[in-house]
Design an enzyme around this catalytic site. Structure first.
Site, PDB file in Angstrom:
ATOM      1  N   TYR A  58     -11.964  -4.752 -32.611  1.00 54.22           N
ATOM      2  CA  TYR A  58     -11.602  -5.136 -31.191  1.00 54.22           C
ATOM      3  C   TYR A  58      -9.848  -4.971 -31.127  1.00 54.22           C
ATOM      4  O   TYR A  58      -9.345  -4.770 -30.693  1.00 54.22           O
ATOM      5  CB  TYR A  58     -11.847  -6.631 -30.740  1.00 54.22           C
ATOM      6  CG  TYR A  58     -10.978  -7.567 -29.929  1.00 54.22           C
ATOM      7  CD1 TYR A  58     -11.709  -7.211 -28.876  1.00 54.22           C
ATOM      8  CD2 TYR A  58     -10.490  -8.345 -30.398  1.00 54.22           C
ATOM      9  CE1 TYR A  58     -11.063  -8.413 -28.021  1.00 54.22           C
ATOM     10  CE2 TYR A  58      -9.588  -9.308 -28.965  1.00 54.22           C
ATOM     11  CZ  TYR A  58     -10.057  -9.248 -28.422  1.00 54.22           C
ATOM     12  OH  TYR A  58      -9.928 -10.177 -27.499  1.00 54.22           O
ATOM     13  N   ALA A  60      -7.707  -3.156 -32.692  1.00 55.61           N
ATOM     14  CA  ALA A  60      -7.684  -1.603 -33.176  1.00 55.61           C
ATOM     15  C   ALA A  60      -7.043  -1.359 -30.972  1.00 55.61           C
ATOM     16  O   ALA A  60      -6.504  -0.271 -30.855  1.00 55.61           O
ATOM     17  CB  ALA A  60      -8.880  -0.806 -33.528  1.00 55.61           C
ATOM     18  N   LYS A  92      -7.720  -2.707 -28.789  1.00 59.66           N
ATOM     19  CA  LYS A  92      -6.142  -3.699 -27.563  1.00 59.66           C
ATOM     20  C   LYS A  92      -4.345  -3.749 -28.056  1.00 59.66           C
ATOM     21  O   LYS A  92      -4.291  -3.453 -27.205  1.00 59.66           O
ATOM     22  CB  LYS A  92      -6.573  -5.385 -27.819  1.00 59.66           C
ATOM     23  CG  LYS A  92      -7.938  -6.368 -27.723  1.00 59.66           C
ATOM     24  CD  LYS A  92      -7.985  -5.949 -26.059  1.00 59.66           C
ATOM     25  CE  LYS A  92      -8.867  -6.902 -25.191  1.00 59.66           C
ATOM     26  NZ  LYS A  92      -9.230  -6.916 -24.009  1.00 59.66           N
TER      27      LYS A  92
HETATM   28  N1  LIG Z   1     -10.194 -15.907 -23.391  1.00 59.74           N
HETATM   29  C1  LIG Z   1      -9.094 -15.817 -24.595  1.00 59.74           C
HETATM   30  O1  LIG Z   1      -8.436 -16.862 -25.060  1.00 59.74           O
HETATM   31  C2  LIG Z   1      -9.107 -13.742 -24.751  1.00 59.74           C
HETATM   32  C3  LIG Z   1      -7.938 -14.058 -26.328  1.00 59.74           C
HETATM   33  C4  LIG Z   1      -6.817 -12.655 -25.787  1.00 59.74           C
HETATM   34  C5  LIG Z   1      -7.353 -11.483 -24.771  1.00 59.74           C
HETATM   35  N2  LIG Z   1      -8.260 -11.789 -24.132  1.00 59.74           N
HETATM   36  C6  LIG Z   1      -9.175 -10.560 -23.196  1.00 59.74           C
HETATM   37  O2  LIG Z   1      -9.011 -11.482 -21.594  1.00 59.74           O
HETATM   38  C7  LIG Z   1     -10.058 -10.795 -21.144  1.00 59.74           C
HETATM   39  C8  LIG Z   1     -10.702 -11.714 -20.593  1.00 59.74           C
HETATM   40  O3  LIG Z   1     -11.631 -12.182 -21.768  1.00 59.74           O
HETATM   41  P1  LIG Z   1     -12.803 -13.839 -21.321  1.00 59.74           P
HETATM   42  O4  LIG Z   1     -12.353 -14.449 -22.081  1.00 59.74           O
HETATM   43  O5  LIG Z   1     -12.527 -14.037 -20.039  1.00 59.74           O
HETATM   44  O6  LIG Z   1     -14.019 -13.151 -21.750  1.00 59.74           O
HETATM   45  P2  LIG Z   1     -15.436 -13.414 -21.398  1.00 59.74           P
HETATM   46  O7  LIG Z   1     -15.602 -14.623 -20.961  1.00 59.74           O
HETATM   47  O8  LIG Z   1     -16.519 -12.926 -22.331  1.00 59.74           O
HETATM   48  O9  LIG Z   1     -15.669 -12.187 -20.223  1.00 59.74           O
HETATM   49  C9  LIG Z   1     -15.971 -10.724 -20.308  1.00 59.74           C
HETATM   50  C10 LIG Z   1     -16.484 -10.457 -18.936  1.00 59.74           C
HETATM   51  O10 LIG Z   1     -16.948  -8.850 -19.378  1.00 59.74           O
HETATM   52  C11 LIG Z   1     -17.625  -8.719 -19.083  1.00 59.74           C
HETATM   53  N3  LIG Z   1     -18.189  -6.908 -19.384  1.00 59.74           N
HETATM   54  C12 LIG Z   1     -18.908  -7.260 -20.728  1.00 59.74           C
HETATM   55  N4  LIG Z   1     -19.148  -6.459 -21.285  1.00 59.74           N
HETATM   56  C13 LIG Z   1     -19.326  -5.618 -20.436  1.00 59.74           C
HETATM   57  C14 LIG Z   1     -19.927  -4.127 -20.174  1.00 59.74           C
HETATM   58  N5  LIG Z   1     -20.595  -3.138 -20.972  1.00 59.74           N
HETATM   59  N6  LIG Z   1     -19.498  -3.058 -18.899  1.00 59.74           N
HETATM   60  C15 LIG Z   1     -18.954  -4.670 -17.629  1.00 59.74           C
HETATM   61  N7  LIG Z   1     -18.466  -5.568 -18.451  1.00 59.74           N
HETATM   62  C16 LIG Z   1     -18.399  -6.581 -18.841  1.00 59.74           C
HETATM   63  C17 LIG Z   1     -18.242  -9.420 -18.408  1.00 59.74           C
HETATM   64  O11 LIG Z   1     -19.295  -9.463 -18.018  1.00 59.74           O
HETATM   65  P3  LIG Z   1     -21.067  -9.185 -17.988  1.00 59.74           P
HETATM   66  O12 LIG Z   1     -22.148 -10.616 -19.405  1.00 59.74           O
HETATM   67  O13 LIG Z   1     -21.828  -9.593 -16.623  1.00 59.74           O
HETATM   68  O14 LIG Z   1     -21.066  -8.087 -18.426  1.00 59.74           O
HETATM   69  C18 LIG Z   1     -17.059 -10.956 -18.152  1.00 59.74           C
HETATM   70  O15 LIG Z   1     -17.287 -10.771 -17.667  1.00 59.74           O
HETATM   71  C19 LIG Z   1     -10.742  -9.628 -21.966  1.00 59.74           C
HETATM   72  O16 LIG Z   1     -10.402  -8.428 -22.600  1.00 59.74           O
HETATM   73  C20 LIG Z   1     -10.688 -10.399 -23.728  1.00 59.74           C
HETATM   74  O17 LIG Z   1     -10.612  -9.670 -24.449  1.00 59.74           O
HETATM   75  C21 LIG Z   1      -9.152 -12.609 -24.178  1.00 59.74           C
END
Ligand SMILES: NC(=O)c1ccc[n+]([C@@H]2O[C@H](COP(=O)([O-])OP(=O)(O)OC[C@H]3O[C@@H](n4cnc5c(N)ncnc54)[C@H](OP(=O)(O)O)[C@@H]3O)[C@@H](O)[C@H]2O)c1
Length: 282
Positions: free
Chosen positions: A158, A160, A162
């Site tokens: 992850y 790598a 990001k």
């Molecule tokens: N929340 C945090 O604390 C945090 C911190 C740093 C960075 N981020 C980044 O912010 C972004 C959003 O994170 P989040 O926390 O909202 O994550 P999340 O709640 O786990 O949601 C992830 C989203 O990605 C979609 N997804 C997962 N696998 C997929 C696939 N194979 N194909 C298409 N869509 C897919 C999921 O939809 P489905 O399951 O319906 O496919 C969901 O809509 C991510 O890039 C994450 O790395 C988040």
């Protein structure tokens, strides 16, 4: 330049819009006017989010897609260009990490993490760019994470991906800016209120710390990055860019802070909890 990608007559694509932070990003973009296409794998979740946003007055639609599948990014862009005439704003938000120890995951599982967090944003950008260049306008926002900088425990592939996304965005911006297509990267610290960070809090029974930024601030940062045409925004409470610079200058600091704050122990506990739940369900 880039503000012309928002508003009436414009189309945005938000990946990862079925749950977590994505629906908030979609809502924020929709408030500017224009159409927003939501994507994710779960058609049911996308339907629910679309209905809620529509009820709130947004102009949105959805197309389910698994971005780890070959050709999915290209097909998605093709469908949106046919339906809506093009993509003006692409937000590569879909991402995540299975949170398991690196050596216990197969290489196939690690490659899947790279595919979702790095290759899919590259493929979507690659597919959307010709249309953006043809119209002389476009903006690509990539959602990255502090994980790569602070050496957050158990996130090798992850991190790598990001960090790769940050480099990709910089070069993309440099190469296409003069031709009307911009790119920005949002580097997220831990986020509360929605998404993977909040789920971990819920699982572990912990309370959100003051080091976590609200999910709404990510959504606001997306439109800020577009309107102000910012190369990079760091979403943490306090002086985020300074923090990031210090982490780069002192690479041992991040791991030490994680150990001191108990992040390593907490992550180990969550890994064990998840394994126990999966074993019980099997
Ligand atoms: N929340 C945090 O604390 C945090 C911190 C740093 C960075 N981020 C980044 O912010 C972004 C959003 O994170 P989040 O926390 O909202 O994550 P999340 O709640 O786990 O949601 C992830 C989203 O990605 C979609 N997804 C997962 N696998 C997929 C696939 N194979 N194909 C298409 N869509 C897919 C999921 O939809 P489905 O399951 O319906 O496919 C969901 O809509 C991510 O890039 C994450 O790395 C988040």
């Amino acid at each position: 330049m880039s503000s012309s990608v928002l508003g009436k007559g414009r189309t945005a694509l938000v990946t990862g819009a079925s749950r977590g932070i994505g629906p908030l990003i979609a809502a924020q973009i929709a408030r500017e006017g224009g159409h927003v296409v939501l994507t994710g794998r779960s058609a049911d979740d996308l339907k629910t989010v679309t209905a809620a946003l529509t009820a709130a007055g947004a102009d949105v639609s959805f197309i389910p897609a698994d971005l780890t599948q070959p050709g999915a990014a290209e097909a998605l862009v093709r469908d949106i260009e046919r339906e809506h005439g093009g993509i003006d704003l692409l937000v590569n938000n879909a991402g995540g990490d299975p949170l398991r120890e690196f050596h216990t995951m197969t290489m196939q599982e690690n490659l899947r993490t790279l595919q979702l967090n790095l290759i899919a944003p590259l493929a979507l950008s690659h597919a959307a760019l010709p249309g953006m260049l043809g119209r002389g306008r476009g903006h690509i926002i990539n959602i990255s994470a502090m994980a790569g900088r602070v050496s957050f425990p158990y996130t090798e592939a992850y991190s790598a991906a990001k960090d790769g996304l940050i480099g990709f965005t910089r070069v993309l911006r440099g190469d296409y800016h003069a031709r009307g297509v911009s790119a920005s990267v949002l580097i997220l610290g831990a986020i509360r209120g929605a998404g993977q960070g909040q789920r971990m809090l819920d699982e572990s029974g912990m309370k959100a710390s003051s080091f976590m930024a609200p999910a709404e601030s990510v959504a606001r940062a997306v439109t800020k990055a577009v309107k102000k045409d910012r190369a990079e925004l760091v979403i943490v409470p306090g002086p985020g860019r300074l923090l990031r610079a210090i982490m780069d200058y002192l690479p041992a600091l991040g791991p030490a802070l994680n150990r001191a704050a108990g992040a390593t122990t907490t992550m180990q506990r969550i890994i064990e909890q998840r394994k126990a739940t999966a074993d019980a369900a099997a």
